[in-house]
Design a protein around this motif. Sequence first.
Motif, PDB file in Angstrom:
ATOM      1  N   MET A 313      11.243 -23.682  36.633  1.00  0.00           N
ATOM      2  CA  MET A 313      12.637 -23.446  36.271  1.00  0.00           C
ATOM      3  C   MET A 313      12.779 -22.208  35.391  1.00  0.00           C
ATOM      4  O   MET A 313      13.720 -21.424  35.539  1.00  0.00           O
ATOM      5  CB  MET A 313      13.208 -24.665  35.556  1.00  0.00           C
ATOM      6  N   GLY A 314      11.835 -22.025  34.469  1.00  0.00           N
ATOM      7  CA  GLY A 314      11.892 -20.824  33.640  1.00  0.00           C
ATOM      8  C   GLY A 314      11.812 -19.554  34.459  1.00  0.00           C
ATOM      9  O   GLY A 314      12.602 -18.616  34.278  1.00  0.00           O
ATOM     10  N   HIS A 315      10.876 -19.518  35.398  1.00  0.00           N
ATOM     11  CA  HIS A 315      10.726 -18.325  36.232  1.00  0.00           C
ATOM     12  C   HIS A 315      11.881 -18.198  37.230  1.00  0.00           C
ATOM     13  O   HIS A 315      12.278 -17.077  37.568  1.00  0.00           O
ATOM     14  CB  HIS A 315       9.394 -18.370  36.980  1.00  0.00           C
ATOM     15  N   GLY A 316      12.413 -19.326  37.704  1.00  0.00           N
ATOM     16  CA  GLY A 316      13.521 -19.256  38.642  1.00  0.00           C
ATOM     17  C   GLY A 316      14.757 -18.616  38.037  1.00  0.00           C
ATOM     18  O   GLY A 316      15.396 -17.752  38.653  1.00  0.00           O
ATOM     19  N   VAL A 317      15.117 -19.025  36.830  1.00  0.00           N
ATOM     20  CA  VAL A 317      16.278 -18.427  36.164  1.00  0.00           C
ATOM     21  C   VAL A 317      15.995 -16.972  35.798  1.00  0.00           C
ATOM     22  O   VAL A 317      16.880 -16.103  35.916  1.00  0.00           O
ATOM     23  CB  VAL A 317      16.654 -19.240  34.911  1.00  0.00           C
ATOM     24  N   GLU A 318      14.777 -16.689  35.378  1.00  0.00           N
ATOM     25  CA  GLU A 318      14.433 -15.310  35.010  1.00  0.00           C
ATOM     26  C   GLU A 318      14.522 -14.375  36.215  1.00  0.00           C
ATOM     27  O   GLU A 318      15.021 -13.250  36.112  1.00  0.00           O
ATOM     28  CB  GLU A 318      13.019 -15.265  34.430  1.00  0.00           C
ATOM     29  N   ILE A 319      14.066 -14.822  37.378  1.00  0.00           N
ATOM     30  CA  ILE A 319      14.132 -13.997  38.586  1.00  0.00           C
ATOM     31  C   ILE A 319      15.581 -13.805  39.033  1.00  0.00           C
ATOM     32  O   ILE A 319      15.972 -12.730  39.489  1.00  0.00           O
ATOM     33  CB  ILE A 319      13.287 -14.640  39.699  1.00  0.00           C
ATOM     34  N   THR A 320      16.400 -14.842  38.898  1.00  0.00           N
ATOM     35  CA  THR A 320      17.795 -14.754  39.331  1.00  0.00           C
ATOM     36  C   THR A 320      18.614 -13.847  38.435  1.00  0.00           C
ATOM     37  O   THR A 320      19.652 -13.321  38.862  1.00  0.00           O
ATOM     38  CB  THR A 320      18.413 -16.162  39.353  1.00  0.00           C
ATOM     39  N   ASN A 321      18.180 -13.642  37.212  1.00  0.00           N
ATOM     40  CA  ASN A 321      18.937 -12.845  36.246  1.00  0.00           C
ATOM     41  C   ASN A 321      18.806 -11.359  36.581  1.00  0.00           C
ATOM     42  O   ASN A 321      18.192 -10.588  35.850  1.00  0.00           O
ATOM     43  CB  ASN A 321      18.423 -13.128  34.828  1.00  0.00           C
ATOM     44  N   LEU A 323      21.702  -9.722  38.616  1.00  0.00           N
ATOM     45  CA  LEU A 323      23.036  -9.199  38.892  1.00  0.00           C
ATOM     46  C   LEU A 323      23.990  -9.656  37.799  1.00  0.00           C
ATOM     47  O   LEU A 323      23.756 -10.679  37.137  1.00  0.00           O
ATOM     48  CB  LEU A 323      23.539  -9.684  40.259  1.00  0.00           C
ATOM     49  N   ASP A 324      25.072  -8.937  37.646  1.00  0.00           N
ATOM     50  CA  ASP A 324      26.044  -9.246  36.603  1.00  0.00           C
ATOM     51  C   ASP A 324      26.679 -10.608  36.859  1.00  0.00           C
ATOM     52  O   ASP A 324      27.363 -10.811  37.872  1.00  0.00           O
ATOM     53  CB  ASP A 324      27.127  -8.176  36.553  1.00  0.00           C
ATOM     54  N   GLY A 325      26.473 -11.539  35.940  1.00  0.00           N
ATOM     55  CA  GLY A 325      27.084 -12.855  36.022  1.00  0.00           C
ATOM     56  C   GLY A 325      26.413 -13.833  36.951  1.00  0.00           C
ATOM     57  O   GLY A 325      26.891 -14.967  37.080  1.00  0.00           O
ATOM     58  N   LEU A 326      25.314 -13.455  37.594  1.00  0.00           N
ATOM     59  CA  LEU A 326      24.696 -14.340  38.582  1.00  0.00           C
ATOM     60  C   LEU A 326      24.009 -15.533  37.918  1.00  0.00           C
ATOM     61  O   LEU A 326      24.330 -16.692  38.204  1.00  0.00           O
ATOM     62  CB  LEU A 326      23.699 -13.551  39.428  1.00  0.00           C
ATOM     63  N   ALA A 327      23.063 -15.276  37.033  1.00  0.00           N
ATOM     64  CA  ALA A 327      22.288 -16.372  36.429  1.00  0.00           C
ATOM     65  C   ALA A 327      23.147 -17.232  35.506  1.00  0.00           C
ATOM     66  O   ALA A 327      23.007 -18.465  35.497  1.00  0.00           O
ATOM     67  CB  ALA A 327      21.098 -15.796  35.660  1.00  0.00           C
ATOM     68  N   SER A 328      24.025 -16.624  34.730  1.00  0.00           N
ATOM     69  CA  SER A 328      24.824 -17.401  33.775  1.00  0.00           C
ATOM     70  C   SER A 328      25.789 -18.338  34.490  1.00  0.00           C
ATOM     71  O   SER A 328      25.942 -19.506  34.093  1.00  0.00           O
ATOM     72  CB  SER A 328      25.596 -16.443  32.844  1.00  0.00           C
ATOM     73  N   GLY A 329      26.451 -17.880  35.551  1.00  0.00           N
ATOM     74  CA  GLY A 329      27.364 -18.751  36.275  1.00  0.00           C
ATOM     75  C   GLY A 329      26.657 -19.870  37.011  1.00  0.00           C
ATOM     76  O   GLY A 329      27.107 -21.027  36.994  1.00  0.00           O
ATOM     77  N   ILE A 330      25.544 -19.560  37.665  1.00  0.00           N
ATOM     78  CA  ILE A 330      24.793 -20.589  38.387  1.00  0.00           C
ATOM     79  C   ILE A 330      24.226 -21.610  37.403  1.00  0.00           C
ATOM     80  O   ILE A 330      24.217 -22.825  37.681  1.00  0.00           O
ATOM     81  CB  ILE A 330      23.679 -19.938  39.211  1.00  0.00           C
ATOM     82  N   ALA A 331      23.741 -21.146  36.248  1.00  0.00           N
ATOM     83  CA  ALA A 331      23.211 -22.076  35.249  1.00  0.00           C
ATOM     84  C   ALA A 331      24.294 -23.010  34.725  1.00  0.00           C
ATOM     85  O   ALA A 331      24.041 -24.207  34.502  1.00  0.00           O
ATOM     86  CB  ALA A 331      22.585 -21.292  34.097  1.00  0.00           C
ATOM     87  N   ALA A 332      25.512 -22.511  34.526  1.00  0.00           N
ATOM     88  CA  ALA A 332      26.609 -23.367  34.070  1.00  0.00           C
ATOM     89  C   ALA A 332      26.881 -24.485  35.073  1.00  0.00           C
ATOM     90  O   ALA A 332      27.052 -25.657  34.693  1.00  0.00           O
ATOM     91  CB  ALA A 332      27.864 -22.527  33.846  1.00  0.00           C
TER      92      ALA A 332
END
Length: 477
Positions: A313-321, A323-332
């Motif tokens: 999960m740590g690496h998944g969110v880090e890789i997704t981060n 594009l602008d707003g991609l990781a933060s919106g998906i994480a929410a």
Amino acid sequence: MYSHSRVLSHHYLLLASHKHFSRAIASQGQSSSFVRYSCSHSCSPRLNPLIIQQYRCCGQCSVLTRAFGEDSFDLPLLDEWDLDGNSSGYFLSSSDVTAHRLATLGRGRRRHRKKFGIIISFGLIIFSTMLLLYIDWCAWRIVRLPLPPFYMTRPFLISAFLAAFVGYICIPFFQIFEFIQVFKKEGPVRHLLKKSVPTLGGLLFVPIGIFVTRALGGFSSVEVLGAAGATLAFAAIGLLDDIFSLTTKQKRGLPGWAKVLLEAAVGTSFSIWLDISSISSPYGMKMLVPLPLGLVYLGQYYRLLTSFSFVSMGHGVEITNGLDGLASGIAALAFIGMSIAVLPICSGLAIFGASMAGSCVGFLLHNRYKASVYMGDIGSLALGGALASMAACTGMFLPLLISSGVFVVEASSVVIQAIYFSITKGLQRLRRYFLHMAPIHRHLQLSGFGEPTIVAGAYIISSLLALLAGYVGLVSA
């Protein structure tokens, strides 16, 4: 300072610097389409660091260049290029389209993309708020106990407001202290234009999510305390990685093996803590994984699954981060799905998930297209650790897999790219790469999709996955 339309007013079009343009052509391969411009001129240009001066034409030449656009190709528009003293340029003379028209068209497209980014961000906020209001309305049917009004909506909205407010105050200081994001040189050309955007945005919203949880829930349950501790531990790893990256001015901070070891150590420690602590489980025993068809007892394999979840999960969110707003919106959205899933088992963790979702949404107001701050590894690793801890405390690994489906796909695309490259390395007739560039959002960019379009698609998919994860969690519990 001369504007771009004035500098290029005599039909001289600056396409790219030599370094950036060559890299963009190479990234597309030999299948790229070209457009030939011919004119009865032979030019002898004279380049000033800031002003492109007019030059005289005295013969005939043929210039071969490529049709371009920020969304269709990996080349930025005119107004986004920095004309510094270290850049050398290509020029062409055209009597059909003036630079002023191109610059005006580019500004119009950018305004459209910014408005689209605002629309999808507020659409995400409205969807999340309405979903949590509905869950609060029927929460007594889920928990079979009376809960306070707006049990999950209240921490969500408070965290969102605080994260947005703190961002407006602290982001200018990040720019003053030059906490600037470092990008990979082999990445897309347009990302090199974001070199003035600060990072370390995780400092703005991760503590707020934990603080709101502490203020409203009080760490009354052991699970919430452990989830907060795991989140802070992963945030510390990310902060260390960001500090190395900022001090060395390179994208790579900590070595990959060191980061994996630290994450695995935190995951293993958390699994041992779960085994020795007294966790209030509704099933009367630990190490159980609730599934729609029944309960599965894993025993000692539960520790391995917990450690793997933390690292992945740590690496998944880090890789997704990326594009602008991609990781933060998906994480929410992932936090909302997990909050619904864990509500019957541990209502305190539901407050924790709603608070973290709200802090992500508040940060999204600054991280949307075009971003004014990036979360950095301190934010991405902390979000991954928080999601994994919620699943480990309740056994909800299946809802975690579903709600974090975009993260899983992003990480899997990197693995598939590496495996495909290793298999086809010695075969000259086959493509050496499965994707144009990994992870998959880079492939979509190089395929012609704009950032807001990719992010909007990811939000829609994540919204459906969050609903499915919440339903599977409720059925399993």
